[in-house]
Design an enzyme around this catalytic site. Structure first.
Site, PDB file in Angstrom:
ATOM      1  N   SER A  26       0.926  -1.128  -0.073  1.00  3.02           N
ATOM      2  CA  SER A  26      -0.062  -0.035  -0.109  1.00  3.02           C
ATOM      3  C   SER A  26       0.918   1.285  -0.067  1.00  3.02           C
ATOM      4  O   SER A  26       1.755   1.515   0.975  1.00  3.02           O
ATOM      5  CB  SER A  26      -1.019  -0.023   1.324  1.00  3.02           C
ATOM      6  N   ASN A  27       0.593   2.174  -1.136  1.00  2.00           N
ATOM      7  CA  ASN A  27       1.253   3.459  -0.841  1.00  2.00           C
ATOM      8  C   ASN A  27       0.431   4.315   0.100  1.00  2.00           C
ATOM      9  O   ASN A  27       1.415   5.015   0.675  1.00  2.00           O
ATOM     10  CB  ASN A  27       0.876   4.270  -2.373  1.00  2.00           C
TER      11      ASN A  27
END
Ligand SMILES: *Cc1c(COP(=O)(O)O)cnc(C)c1O
Length: 352
Positions: free
Chosen positions: A88-89
């Site tokens: 996940s960014n």
């Protein structure tokens, strides 16, 4: 609604914890336009560089987190908890923002077959660098939207933090919560000002649509700023019509936070569903082609999970003659480059 009203509303918006150094650049993509057939075939292409927004390699989550972190601090929180996929960014940027705000951070990350979480690479490597506590959980049963393992882990982590005297604050997936939505409301006012300054009034704005907080802010912000472009979301994962309803809810809760009577309706949410392929983070040939084309014409990185798929949608619309070449189009670059530095990313690009 005039632009003047938009700035007045934003002047009384809830506080922000500064993560961005200032407005992100906007510039033209002339070489990409040339590669797509030039002025007779392709509209003028512009890019809004939110890949350069905020700390730790940047991205759209920085704009949302400015409001979310300020909200956490105002609530007296000492620790942020959030969730996402293992690469996940949003999790990476939350971990970095927590460091900047002097808060602790716990990440509950869902693994997958492609990203089992056993490889310390991409965003997961950066999460560790920022000192986040990381809890990996298995995916939920096929086809379910809620993951019971994730919900259980959040409950346990929240309890153990409280028992240790911490005050945890839950950040929704993608920071897609009403206060976070304000980030893209502001961004649209910023973009309108930048384009006004160069005399450009685009017909369309393209962006990736995942947890939909960006979309909610873009659609509401476009309206409040009195901008003439049509927001075109490119879905990076399935989930409609529930996700469109979520976008509408977020936009209208955000409008209420600003004290604005403006409301967004479902028919104002346009999300193209043809470009995510077999699912979230699963590679497509069209995204691979788009990533290589952007890299080789403009020297700009896009990624196989979000921005490459988004760009593939824009390219398909240009090549299909759907967009009048006499107009201008903006590509909102939302970040995501760390995905390139993973085994799955390299193989999605065909360079692994
Ligand atoms: C999260 C993310 C998106 C999607 O934004 P949402 O607000 O979750 O819809 C798009 N691009 C990148 C690079 C992201 O990390």
């Amino acid at each position: 609604m005039t632009a003047h009203t938009a700035s007045a509303l934003l002047a009384s918006a809830p506080p922000r914890f500064p993560l961005l150094a200032g407005p992100t650049p906007v510039h033209e993509l002339s070489r990409l336009r040339g590669a797509l057939g030039g002025p007779s075939r392709c509209p003028r292409l512009w890019i809004k560089r939110d890949d350069l927004a905020g700390p730790a390699l940047g991205g759209n989550k920085a704009r949302k987190l400015e409001f979310v972190v300020a909200d956490a601090l105002a609530a007296g929180a000492t620790h942020l908890i959030t969730v996402g996929a293992v690469q996940s960014n949003h999790a990476r940027m939350t971990a970095a923002a927590a460091c900047m705000a002097g808060l602790g951070c716990t990440l509950v990350l869902t693994t997958s077959e492609r990203n089992p979480g056993t490889r310390l690479e991409g965003n997961l490597l950066l999460d560790r660098l920022f000192g986040a506590r990381i809890r990996l959980v298995a995916p939920g049963p096929d086809g379910s939207t809620e993951n019971p393992h994730e919900a259980e882990a959040i409950r346990e982590e929240t309890e153990s933090l409280r028992a240790a005297g911490e005050r945890p604050y839950m950040v929704a997936i993608g920071a897609s919560m009403p206060v976070g939505t304000l980030g893209y409301v502001m961004a649209m006012e910023e973009l309108r000002g930048q384009l006004d300054a160069v005399g450009i009034a685009p017909a369309r704005l393209y962006f990736g649509a995942g947890s939909r907080g960006t979309q909610a802010g873009v659609v509401l912000g476009t309206k409040l700023a009195g901008a003439g472009w049509m927001p075109h979301g490119i879905a990076v994962s399935p989930g409609d019509p529930a996700k469109t309803a979520r976008a509408v809810g977020l936009a209208n809760d955000a409008a209420a936070l600003l004290g604005s009577p403006v409301r967004v309706t479902e028919d104002e949410i346009v999300t193209h569903q043809e470009f995510y392929g077999a699912g979230y983070a699963l590679p497509t040939d069209a995204a691979r082609e788009a990533i290589h084309l952007m890299a080789r014409t403009e020297g700009i990185l896009t990624d196989p999970v979000y921005t490459g798929k988004t760009l593939s949608g824009l390219l398909a619309h240009v090549r299909g003659g759907e967009i009048d070449p006499g107009t201008s189009v903006v590509f909102l670059h939302t970040g995501g480059a760390p995905a390139i530095f993973t085994e799955a990313g390299a193989s999605a690009l065909g360079v692994g």
